[in-house]
Design an enzyme around this catalytic site. Structure first.
Site, mmCIF file in Angstrom:
data_model
loop_
_atom_site.group_PDB
_atom_site.id
_atom_site.type_symbol
_atom_site.label_atom_id
_atom_site.label_comp_id
_atom_site.label_asym_id
_atom_site.label_seq_id
_atom_site.Cartn_x
_atom_site.Cartn_y
_atom_site.Cartn_z
ATOM 1 C CD GLN A 48 -2.636 -1.083 2.679
ATOM 2 O OE1 GLN A 48 -2.545 -2.087 3.369
ATOM 3 N NE2 GLN A 48 -3.327 -0.033 3.089
ATOM 4 C CG PHE A 56 -8.171 -5.753 4.219
ATOM 5 C CD1 PHE A 56 -9.312 -5.154 3.703
ATOM 6 C CD2 PHE A 56 -7.805 -6.999 3.743
ATOM 7 C CE1 PHE A 56 -10.079 -5.804 2.732
ATOM 8 C CE2 PHE A 56 -8.558 -7.651 2.772
ATOM 9 C CZ PHE A 56 -9.695 -7.058 2.273
ATOM 10 C CD GLU A 58 -0.725 2.859 6.685
ATOM 11 O OE1 GLU A 58 -1.815 2.417 7.057
ATOM 12 O OE2 GLU A 58 -0.294 3.981 7.020
ATOM 13 N NE ARG A 63 -7.584 7.244 11.656
ATOM 14 C CZ ARG A 63 -8.289 8.199 11.038
ATOM 15 N NH1 ARG A 63 -9.540 8.454 11.381
ATOM 16 N NH2 ARG A 63 -7.752 8.897 10.068
ATOM 17 N NE ARG A 70 -12.821 -1.647 5.264
ATOM 18 C CZ ARG A 70 -13.522 -2.361 4.395
ATOM 19 N NH1 ARG A 70 -13.435 -3.664 4.376
ATOM 20 N NH2 ARG A 70 -14.319 -1.771 3.538
ATOM 21 C CB THR A 109 -4.343 11.261 12.894
ATOM 22 O OG1 THR A 109 -3.391 10.197 12.890
ATOM 23 C CG2 THR A 109 -5.745 10.695 12.926
ATOM 24 C CB ALA A 150 -5.874 7.585 6.356
ATOM 25 C CD GLU A 205 -9.330 3.569 7.647
ATOM 26 O OE1 GLU A 205 -9.310 4.759 7.242
ATOM 27 O OE2 GLU A 205 -8.541 3.126 8.477
HETATM 28 MO MO1 MOS Z 1 -5.320 1.761 6.542
HETATM 29 S S1 MOS Z 1 -5.812 0.768 8.278
HETATM 30 O O1 MOS Z 1 -5.250 3.383 7.173
HETATM 31 O O2 MOS Z 1 -3.823 1.136 5.943
#
Ligand code: MOS
Length: 761
Positions: free
Chosen positions: A191, A222, A226, A304, A336, A434, A503, A713
């Site tokens: 991601q 998901f 990331e 978060r 997520r 954030t 996000a 999300e």
């Molecule tokens: Mo998503 S949980 O912000 O990669």
């Protein structure tokens, strides 16, 4: 518009990492991971494994030319074990062989001598021992200490949620090959292409421009890709860099499950106070986040949790504190909702507790405390365009909560063995990273001389349909047929310095950048059209504002002309008009001051309300979800198929987390739920029998792409309602037997075993 990928997905023509045509001479990598959660390495013996024919090399930390470090937020995560193992599954070595099978054989022959150390798996124990990754953080509004005196009712309790395996259909993987001048090209299932590029550069000790990362699409992310895709891209890049050969790794499912982190389990305490009218006056919570062995994204996820600690409710006095607890589990990561769902479960538990203790319905408490226009969140943002009450009221009007409850009560009065339960789940989720500096994106647009269009952005397609939305943006700005637009792979040499696709903000950020780029090209081609349609005018006298393009026809002052899109583009090219453009978008207005824990971190919020109905088999403890009926704040829905699909998937993933997905580590830190035989996710039989999705009619939000709000999300959190609906059925069963519910704990997942214990405990 249809999803541009669907036909290719269902006919098997989409190209995932493991579908990339392999180059001659490709070698296969396989990690050898730690068989202990916490230990000193006394001796690592690779000699027998090296002797297997076909094993080319086995790499360890000693082979790293740059830094043996992949920590993104905090540099606390070695790529390979050096002297100490921090979690079961931590990479120790990387076997490189001429085939996967040979690498698997060789892995069995590696031996390691360890001196075992104390293993911590519980976040509360970690906190007690001072094992914190960052200092605790507190969000505060009003003064809870004073407020307790004003409360007619005060209750305290504990709420726990377990982790969640991402279970992307495509496991982690990457394929790297060397290019000229000591550079490297990596196809990665990530991601975050830039995160991979940065991490590889750091580990190889080369500048980022020597590392090119390319992503066609992911078979699911998901949040699990990331940050945690970087390790696997980095190990293959390292091998490829050292051996000057293409090297590939597509992880086996059990390796992936064992070696990667998951959603963070949380163990939390709450205290809630209400006045006699059931208005929440004060709320305190302490969150213990099980971060695992290193920071990964945990500090951001924890943040978060604090942002969403009061869900959709306005509470005038709030004090919520979170601890980022270091344990000997694989580093837990984005999933997520990113800590939001964990925070929301706690306040929903607190409300459920009040309802049970006072004998009132939870939905009465929920309704009376919804955010209103101008309400202040604990982090200082003033709520605007608040759709909490409108979503609730439309849901109540459409689904008729009272009638639903009456039908449930009638059923329950007649049925001894089965009980039904209902719960309402309102949601409120902030859209933006954030971490404010991450909220920007770029796009690169080429209009080719035949009128076709190529679009590159920083957005990664991972099944969420962002490519389809990007096609729509370009086609709508230019007013051309979507078939003229092609979405290119996400590539760090075409679009640099990207934030991860995360996000829920990917379509907003990249779509806005794309709009900017397309509009810049549109201005130039209109200028050319104006000169073509008014041949007497010199460039200075052209009137591009009179030109519009509608469905590929070029209009002058609203009148049709002989010129169309394709002819105009052809003419532009031969008149040396620049048909390429890069766009950059940075979300305006947002800011956050971490020293004060106050600011305006979100571009907007997404709201919604779900009604959840379940039936519990009180003999077996099993249950079915009869219905999830919801009103969702889509804004101006941009793509029905994509947006509805996101809500459906989110609901099911959320109820899986709440009911059946149970991650189990033993006290030695070894993952026991390590395969699909021991880890159960929702299947077609566990989805709601009825899933009804209604759109809240609004004008949408100007900071959302084409006024259509983010859908990635937020819908996951409707699944939390399933937990409380089951619990309400359990309460109905116990009430009939004259039994209280004082013993009931708030602990997800609510597996049938736990339901049985609550029914009869
Ligand atoms: Mo998503 S949980 O912000 O990669």
């Amino acid at each position: 518009m249809k999803n541009v990928d669907s036909a290719f997905h269902v006919t098997g023509r989409s190209i995932y990492l493991d579908d990339i045509v392999v180059q001659q001479g490709t070698l296969y990598a396989l990690p050898y991971d730690a068989p202990s959660a916490h230990a000193h390495v006394k001796k690592l013996d690779l000699s027998q494994a090296m002797a297997v024919p076909g094993v080319v090399r086995i790499l360890t930390y000693k082979d790293v030319p740059g830094e043996n470090q992949i920590g993104g937020i905090i540099p606390d995560e070695p790529l390979f074990v050096e002297k100490e193992i921090h979690f079961w599954g931590m990479p120790v070595a990387l076997i490189i062989a001429t085939s996967e099978d040979i690498a698997i054989q060789a892995r069995k022959l590696i031996t390691i001598d360890l001196e075992e150390l104390t293993v911590i798996t519980d976040p509360r124990e970690a906190r007690a021992r001072g094992e914190l990754i960052i200092p605790p953080r507190t969000f505060k509004l009003g003064d809870t200490k004073k407020a307790w005196a004003e409360c007619a009712h005060v209750f305290e309790g504990r709420a726990d949620t377990n982790g969640q395996e991402h279970l992307y259909i495509e496991t982690q993987g990457a394929y790297a090959y060397p290019t000229e001048h000591g550079s490297i090209r990596i196809s990665s299932s990530t991601q975050g292409p830039t995160a991979v590029q940065r991490t590889v550069a750091r580990v190889l000790g080369v500048p980022m421009h020597k590392v090119e990362v390319d992503v066609t699409r992911l078979g699911g992310g998901f949040g699990g890709k990331e940050d945690q895709a970087s390790a696997w891209a980095t190990v293959v890049a390292l091998a490829s860099f050292l051996l000057k050969k293409p090297v590939k790794l597509a992880m086996h499912r059990m390796d992936d499950m064992r070696m990667t982190g998951k959603r963070h389990p949380y163990s939390s305490d709450f205290k809630i106070g209400l006045d006699k009218d059931l208005k929440i006056v004060a709320y305190e919570a302490t969150f213990h986040q099980n971060a695992g062995a290193s920071a990964d994204l945990s500090p951001a996820v924890m943040e978060r949790t604090l942002f969403h600690a009061t869900n959709s409710y306005f509470v005038p006095n709030v004090e919520v504190t979170a601890y980022c607890c270091r344990t000997n589990l694989p580093p837990n990561t984005a999933f997520r909702g990113f800590g939001g769902p964990q925070g929301m479960f706690v306040i929903e538990s607190a409300i459920a507790k009040v309802a049970q203790e006072l004998g009132v319905s939870a939905r009465e408490i929920q309704r009376r405390n919804l955010m209103q226009e101008g309400s202040e969140f604990s982090y200082g943002q003033i709520a605007e365009h608040v759709n909490a009450t409108p979503a609730w009221e439309l849901a109540d009007k459409t689904f008729d909560f009272d009638t639903q409850q009456a039908e449930i009560d009638t059923f329950n009065a007649k049925s001894e063995t089965h009980k039904k339960g209902m719960a309402i789940m309102p949601i409120c989720f902030g859209i933006s990273f954030t971490n404010t500096p991450m909220n920007h994106a770029r796009a690169l647009v080429h209009v080719y001389q035949d009128g076709s269009v190529g679009v590159s952005t920083g957005a990664v397609e991972m099944g969420q349909g962002v490519n389809t939305k990007m096609v729509q943006v370009a086609a709508q700005v230019f007013s051309i047929d979507p078939s003229r637009v092609k979405l290119e792979s996400t590539n760090t040499t075409r679009v640099a310095n990207t934030s991860p696709s995360a996000a829920s903000a990917t379509a907003d950020l990249n779509g806005k950048a794309l709009e900017i780029a397309c509009n810049a090209i549109l201005d130039r081609i209109k200028e050319k059209a104006s000169r073509m349609l008014d041949p007497g005018s010199s460039p200075g006298q052209a009137r591009p504002e009179a030109i519009t393009i509608v469905n590929e026809a070029v209009l002058n002052n609203g009148q049709s002309t002989d010129l169309d899109w394709q002819q105009l583009i052809h003419a532009c090219h031969w008149d040396r008009v620049n048909l390429s453009e890069s766009g950059h978008y940075a979300t305006p207005e947002i800011h956050f001051d971490k020293t004060k824990e106050k600011g305006h971190p979100f571009a907007y919020h997404v709201y919604g309300t779900a009604a959840v109905m379940v039936t519990v088999d009180c003999i077996r403890g099993t249950y079915v979800v009869d219905a999830v009926k919801l009103v969702h704040d889509f804004g101006k829905r941009m793509n029905d198929a994509v947006d509805i699909g996101q809500v459906e998937g989110g609901v099911v993933q959320g109820l899986g987390w709440m009911t059946m997905e149970e991650i189990v580590y033993n006290d030695k830190g070894r993952l026991l739920s390590n395969a699909l035989s021991t880890y159960k996710i929702p299947d077609i039989h566990s989805v709601p029998k009825e899933l009804r999705i209604e759109t809240l009619p609004t004008d949408g939000h100007p900071m959302a792409i084409r006024r259509g709000k983010a859908t990635g999300e937020p819908p996951l959190m409707y699944g939390i309602g399933v937990y409380f609906a089951i619990q309400n059925a359990v309460i109905a069963f116990r009430a009939e037997r004259g039994e209280g519910v004082a013993h009931m704990v708030y602990s997800a997942p609510y597996t049938p075993e736990r339901v049985l214990m609550d029914l009869y405990g």
